[in-house]
Design a protein around this motif. Structure first.
Motif, mmCIF file in Angstrom:
data_model
loop_
_atom_site.group_PDB
_atom_site.id
_atom_site.type_symbol
_atom_site.label_atom_id
_atom_site.label_comp_id
_atom_site.label_asym_id
_atom_site.label_seq_id
_atom_site.Cartn_x
_atom_site.Cartn_y
_atom_site.Cartn_z
ATOM 1 N N VAL A 165 -23.243 -19.440 23.875
ATOM 2 C CA VAL A 165 -24.016 -20.080 22.814
ATOM 3 C C VAL A 165 -25.310 -19.332 22.515
ATOM 4 C CG1 VAL A 165 -25.258 -22.198 22.196
ATOM 5 C CG2 VAL A 165 -23.046 -22.345 23.361
ATOM 6 N N LEU A 166 -25.570 -19.169 21.215
ATOM 7 C CA LEU A 166 -26.880 -18.706 20.748
ATOM 8 C C LEU A 166 -27.637 -19.936 20.257
ATOM 9 C CD1 LEU A 166 -29.000 -16.660 19.787
ATOM 10 C CD2 LEU A 166 -27.633 -16.326 17.709
ATOM 11 N N ILE A 167 -28.778 -20.219 20.862
ATOM 12 C CA ILE A 167 -29.635 -21.328 20.431
ATOM 13 C C ILE A 167 -30.627 -20.772 19.408
ATOM 14 C CG2 ILE A 167 -31.502 -22.859 21.192
ATOM 15 C CD1 ILE A 167 -29.963 -23.191 23.849
ATOM 16 N N ILE A 168 -30.781 -21.471 18.290
ATOM 17 C CA ILE A 168 -31.733 -21.029 17.255
ATOM 18 C C ILE A 168 -32.649 -22.196 16.900
ATOM 19 C CG2 ILE A 168 -31.908 -20.401 14.788
ATOM 20 C CD1 ILE A 168 -29.573 -18.550 15.127
ATOM 21 N N ASP A 169 -33.948 -21.890 16.708
ATOM 22 C CA ASP A 169 -34.855 -22.916 16.173
ATOM 23 C C ASP A 169 -35.876 -22.245 15.257
ATOM 24 O OD1 ASP A 169 -35.731 -25.465 15.666
ATOM 25 O OD2 ASP A 169 -36.721 -25.765 17.592
ATOM 26 N N ASP A 170 -36.553 -23.070 14.450
ATOM 27 C CA ASP A 170 -37.516 -22.523 13.486
ATOM 28 C C ASP A 170 -38.786 -22.032 14.159
ATOM 29 O OD1 ASP A 170 -38.288 -25.159 14.110
ATOM 30 O OD2 ASP A 170 -38.985 -25.622 12.090
ATOM 31 N N PHE A 171 -39.355 -22.859 15.055
ATOM 32 C CA PHE A 171 -40.612 -22.507 15.734
ATOM 33 C C PHE A 171 -40.430 -22.672 17.234
ATOM 34 C CE2 PHE A 171 -42.727 -23.349 11.694
ATOM 35 C CZ PHE A 171 -43.906 -22.610 11.756
ATOM 36 N N ILE A 172 -41.210 -21.938 18.013
ATOM 37 C CA ILE A 172 -41.372 -22.320 19.418
ATOM 38 C C ILE A 172 -42.871 -22.450 19.684
ATOM 39 C CG2 ILE A 172 -41.313 -19.961 20.430
ATOM 40 C CD1 ILE A 172 -39.594 -21.345 22.723
ATOM 41 N N ALA A 173 -43.238 -23.598 20.268
ATOM 42 C CA ALA A 173 -44.632 -23.849 20.624
ATOM 43 C C ALA A 173 -44.699 -23.969 22.150
ATOM 44 C CB ALA A 173 -45.131 -25.113 19.927
ATOM 45 N N ASN A 174 -44.452 -25.176 22.668
ATOM 46 C CA ASN A 174 -44.463 -25.358 24.125
ATOM 47 C C ASN A 174 -43.083 -25.225 24.760
ATOM 48 O OD1 ASN A 174 -47.265 -25.782 24.216
ATOM 49 N ND2 ASN A 174 -46.966 -27.892 23.516
ATOM 50 N N GLY A 175 -42.072 -25.073 23.929
ATOM 51 C CA GLY A 175 -40.728 -24.803 24.447
ATOM 52 C C GLY A 175 -39.878 -26.039 24.720
ATOM 53 N N GLN A 176 -40.383 -27.221 24.369
ATOM 54 C CA GLN A 176 -39.649 -28.446 24.717
ATOM 55 C C GLN A 176 -38.317 -28.568 23.979
ATOM 56 O OE1 GLN A 176 -40.675 -30.505 27.308
ATOM 57 N NE2 GLN A 176 -41.825 -28.596 27.446
#
Ligand code: 5GP
Length: 197
Positions: A120-131
């Motif tokens: 799996v490739l996990i994708i998100d728009d932003f990373i801040a604290n990583g939660q």
């Protein structure tokens, strides 16, 4: 990624020293041409990782993920933040503290779409604290699938999330890395690196 950085400089609105609003191209209105380029870039960076599925979180992760899935030829699954009446399958869940809304969400994915053959490739728009990323990693691991990498559109490197996930041993690729949002302007990590050369 130059195109993305230019867009952030031209259209991003700095709400505070730690929050950037990008609702003209990513978080509300979506720029399809930019999303296509983002998809190409993620696909390039993970082309040799044997990805079989992409997992993201609704709603702002969906556009860049779909474009990446199109390039890699793999399906995209988005974790839901609210339980849906139609989501009657066995659910894989994780509790995630939302950085922007300052509330906890139980995020969930049906276990029908992931199994121990998946990379799996996990994708998100932003990373801040990583939660959010940690919650998605937990869900993928619970399914028996393997996390092959994490793609982030905008990493705020002055917050600890990116480093936290790298320290857990995951490959994290960010297309733009912000060193600072102070004094009303965006400074990218490479600008800081170039200025000390
Ligand atoms: P984390 O879980 O890494 O603390 O925060 C990541 C999540 O919070 C992302 O899914 C994103 O939606 C949101 N987020 C964090 N920082 C920002 C920001 O500066 N601007 C926007 N628009 N969203 C953010």
């Amino acid at each position: 990624m130059k195109l993305l950085e230019d867009k952030m400089k031209n259209e991003g609105i700095i709400l505070s020293d730690s929050v950037l609003k990008v609702d003209s191209f990513l978080n509300h209105q979506v720029d399809p041409t930019l999303m296509l380029e983002i998809g190409r870039e993620f696909a390039n960076r993970f082309q040799n990782a044997g990805i079989t599925k992409i997992v993201t979180i609704e709603s702002s992760g969906i556009a860049p993920s779909v474009m990446t899935g199109l390039q890699l030829g793999v399906p995209v699954i988005f974790a839901r933040k609210r339980k849906s009446l139609t989501l009657t399958d066995d659910l894989l869940t994780a509790s995630v503290h939302s950085f922007t809304k300052n509330e906890r969400n139980e995020i969930s994915v049906s276990n029908r779409f992931l199994d121990d053959n998946d990379r799996v490739l996990i994708i998100d728009d932003f990373i801040a604290n990583g939660q959010a990323a940690i919650g998605l990693v937990e869900i993928v691991k619970r399914s028996g699938a393997m996390v092959a990498g994490i793609g982030i559109v905008i990493e705020k490197s002055f917050q600890q999330g990116g480093q936290l996930i790298r320290d857990l041993g995951y490959k994290v690729e960010s297309l733009a890395r912000i060193a600072s949002l102070e004094n009303g302007s965006i400074t990218f990590v490479q600008e800081v690196e170039e200025s000390v050369k």
